[in-house]
Design an enzyme around this catalytic site. Structure first.
Site, PDB file in Angstrom:
ATOM      1  N   CYS A 120       0.846  -1.205   0.000  1.00  0.00           N
ATOM      2  CA  CYS A 120       0.000   0.000   0.000  1.00  0.00           C
ATOM      3  C   CYS A 120       0.883   1.258   0.000  1.00  0.00           C
ATOM      4  O   CYS A 120       1.846   1.348   0.766  1.00  0.00           O
ATOM      5  CB  CYS A 120      -0.924   0.014   1.211  1.00  0.00           C
ATOM      6  SG  CYS A 120      -2.073  -1.383   1.246  1.00  0.00           S
ATOM      7  N   CYS A 335      -1.551   4.662  12.787  1.00  0.00           N
ATOM      8  CA  CYS A 335      -1.827   3.779  11.649  1.00  0.00           C
ATOM      9  C   CYS A 335      -0.901   4.090  10.485  1.00  0.00           C
ATOM     10  O   CYS A 335      -0.753   5.237  10.091  1.00  0.00           O
ATOM     11  CB  CYS A 335      -3.255   3.973  11.164  1.00  0.00           C
ATOM     12  SG  CYS A 335      -4.454   3.678  12.429  1.00  0.00           S
TER      13      CYS A 335
HETATM   14  N1  SAH Z   1      -3.252  -5.071   6.495  1.00  0.00           N
HETATM   15  C1  SAH Z   1      -4.425  -4.856   7.299  1.00  0.00           C
HETATM   16  C2  SAH Z   1      -4.063  -4.571   8.736  1.00  0.00           C
HETATM   17  C3  SAH Z   1      -3.298  -3.277   8.972  1.00  0.00           C
HETATM   18  S1  SAH Z   1      -4.415  -2.120   9.580  1.00  0.00           S
HETATM   19  C4  SAH Z   1      -5.289  -3.775   6.687  1.00  0.00           C
HETATM   20  O1  SAH Z   1      -4.865  -3.162   5.715  1.00  0.00           O
HETATM   21  O2  SAH Z   1      -6.415  -3.572   7.133  1.00  0.00           O
HETATM   22  C5  SAH Z   1      -3.640  -0.632   9.300  1.00  0.00           C
HETATM   23  C6  SAH Z   1      -4.662   0.437   9.019  1.00  0.00           C
HETATM   24  O3  SAH Z   1      -3.990   1.702   8.932  1.00  0.00           O
HETATM   25  C7  SAH Z   1      -5.365   0.216   7.695  1.00  0.00           C
HETATM   26  O4  SAH Z   1      -6.729   0.509   7.812  1.00  0.00           O
HETATM   27  C8  SAH Z   1      -4.676   1.229   6.780  1.00  0.00           C
HETATM   28  O5  SAH Z   1      -5.508   1.612   5.729  1.00  0.00           O
HETATM   29  C9  SAH Z   1      -4.360   2.340   7.741  1.00  0.00           C
HETATM   30  N2  SAH Z   1      -3.233   3.181   7.319  1.00  0.00           N
HETATM   31  C10 SAH Z   1      -2.118   2.799   6.664  1.00  0.00           C
HETATM   32  N3  SAH Z   1      -1.327   3.844   6.407  1.00  0.00           N
HETATM   33  C11 SAH Z   1      -1.936   4.929   6.933  1.00  0.00           C
HETATM   34  C12 SAH Z   1      -1.626   6.312   7.002  1.00  0.00           C
HETATM   35  N4  SAH Z   1      -0.490   6.807   6.477  1.00  0.00           N
HETATM   36  N5  SAH Z   1      -2.506   7.129   7.617  1.00  0.00           N
HETATM   37  C13 SAH Z   1      -3.642   6.653   8.170  1.00  0.00           C
HETATM   38  N6  SAH Z   1      -3.993   5.356   8.141  1.00  0.00           N
HETATM   39  C14 SAH Z   1      -3.155   4.502   7.536  1.00  0.00           C
END
Ligand code: SAH
Length: 348
Positions: A120, A335
């Protein structure tokens, strides 16, 4: 190398004990020492015979993780823990005081993989690449260690740390079951949330197996061409198909599925709100909004005014929303900020 005892379910420990001539109720006692009393040494298990303690110590290891670093946010009391695995990988866990105090909701955000293969664009963990799946013991030990280090008992768990839980389905679900189990951490099924970027097969299996835990799915875009750009998983498992799967299979009796949505400058327009409305015709989902956290990505963070405008639109459309605060952003514990910092200074 010794086996990690926390890889075993209660049933498996009962069988192990029977095989060495121990009564099977001893398995529950062992679980009580490991999870409720949180000991890290077999010799502390004083209701076991000397022989049994020696046997266990010879064959098994209790704690697979070593603490490397610990940081606490001065803003909201969130704490981030960096652990090293037995084979030299780094993983992180986050302890969140949901209302800023030691009372009330206390959440541990656990990692399910060392690194992550999903790629991602907005997430720091993706930059590490994939190392390996965590064992059940390594998932559970994050809770043991964080409880011991903070002296506080969490009542909430989210699988939102490093990794994609549904690529490590068996170990993750086994860990969740032990978290929930009365003789394990005894955390209610409604307080355990598994978050996926949208692994179709994992979601389907989770539903078919009637797993009782909360399910969260990271959406993050309403324009699917854009989503595919930010989340490569969209090309393999289109979100549209996942919504249809939920429509057809997700039981109405269950807690609604949480759809997580990172708010960027370029995904909170009137059209985005409209597309969300279409999606929310299926009413077994709720929307969880989070402003984009800082990272090495070059995506733009929206202003508070832009965020408020988007929220207002969604509210007018009657879309059920909750807004997630970015806990621990001053310690890179929010996150998408878990990068296992020591990776950059290590050879592995
Ligand atoms: N791989 C799983 C579990 C990780 S959850 C998933 O994608 O759901 C991590 C969460 O943080 C996810 O909802 C993702 O979209 C969010 N996230 C990732 N990078 C972020 C960022 N820079 N700012 C805010 N949220 C983010």
């Amino acid at each position: 190398m010794k086996e990690f005892i926390k890889n075993y379910s209660l049933k498996e420990v009962e069988l192990l004990f029977e095989a060495i001539g121990e009564k099977s109720y001893r398995a529950k006692q062992l679980f009580n020492w490991l999870y409720e009393r949180n000991v890290d040494n077999f010799f502390e298990m004083t209701n076991f015979s000397r022989d049994l303690r020696y046997h266990l110590d010879e064959q098994y290891e209790i704690s697979p993780l070593t603490l490397v670093d610990r940081k606490k946010s001065v803003v909201d009391g969130t704490e981030k823990f960096l652990f090293k695995t037995f084979d030299g990988h780094f993983i992180e866990s986050v302890f969140i005081r949901n209302d800023g105090t030691d009372e009330g909701r206390l959440t541990i955000c656990v990692s399910s993989q060392a690194g992550c293969p999903m790629g991602c664009a907005f997430c720091e963990t993706a930059k590490i690449g994939f190392k390996r799946n965590l064992q059940t013991a390594e998932i559970l030990d994050q809770i043991n260690q964080v409880r011991r280090l903070t002296g506080l008992k969490n009542n909430n768990v989210v699988f939102m740390g490093m990794g994609e839980p549904f690529l490590n389905y068996d170990n993750v679900l086994k860990a969740a079951d032990i978290m929930n189990y009365t003789f394990g951490f005894h955390i209610s099924v409604r307080k355990i949330t598994i978050s996926t970027c949208g692994m179709y097969e994992g979601i389907e299996r989770f539903i078919d197996e009637k797993r009782p835990y909360n399910l969260a799915i990271s959406l993050n875009d309403t324009d699917m061409v854009k989503r595919a750009k930010h989340m490569p998983v969209e090309k393999k498992y289109p979100m549209e198909k996942i919504i249809r799967l939920l429509e057809n299979k997700f039981p109405a009796s269950r807690n609604r599925v949480t759809i997580e949505y990172i708010m960027r400058k370029d995904n909170i327009s009137e059209e985005d709100a409209q597309r969300l409305k279409t999606m929310f015709r299926y009413n077994r989902i709720k929307l969880n909004l989070i402003p984009l956290n800082k990272g090495k990505h070059n995506l733009e963070i929206p202003t508070q005014e832009e965020i408020n405008k988007f929220i207002k639109r969604l509210e007018i459309m009657n879309i059920p929303i909750s807004i997630r605060k970015s806990a621990g952003s001053d310690i890179d514990g929010a996150c998408g900020q878990l990068s296992g910092k020591h990776y950059s200074s290590n050879s592995n």
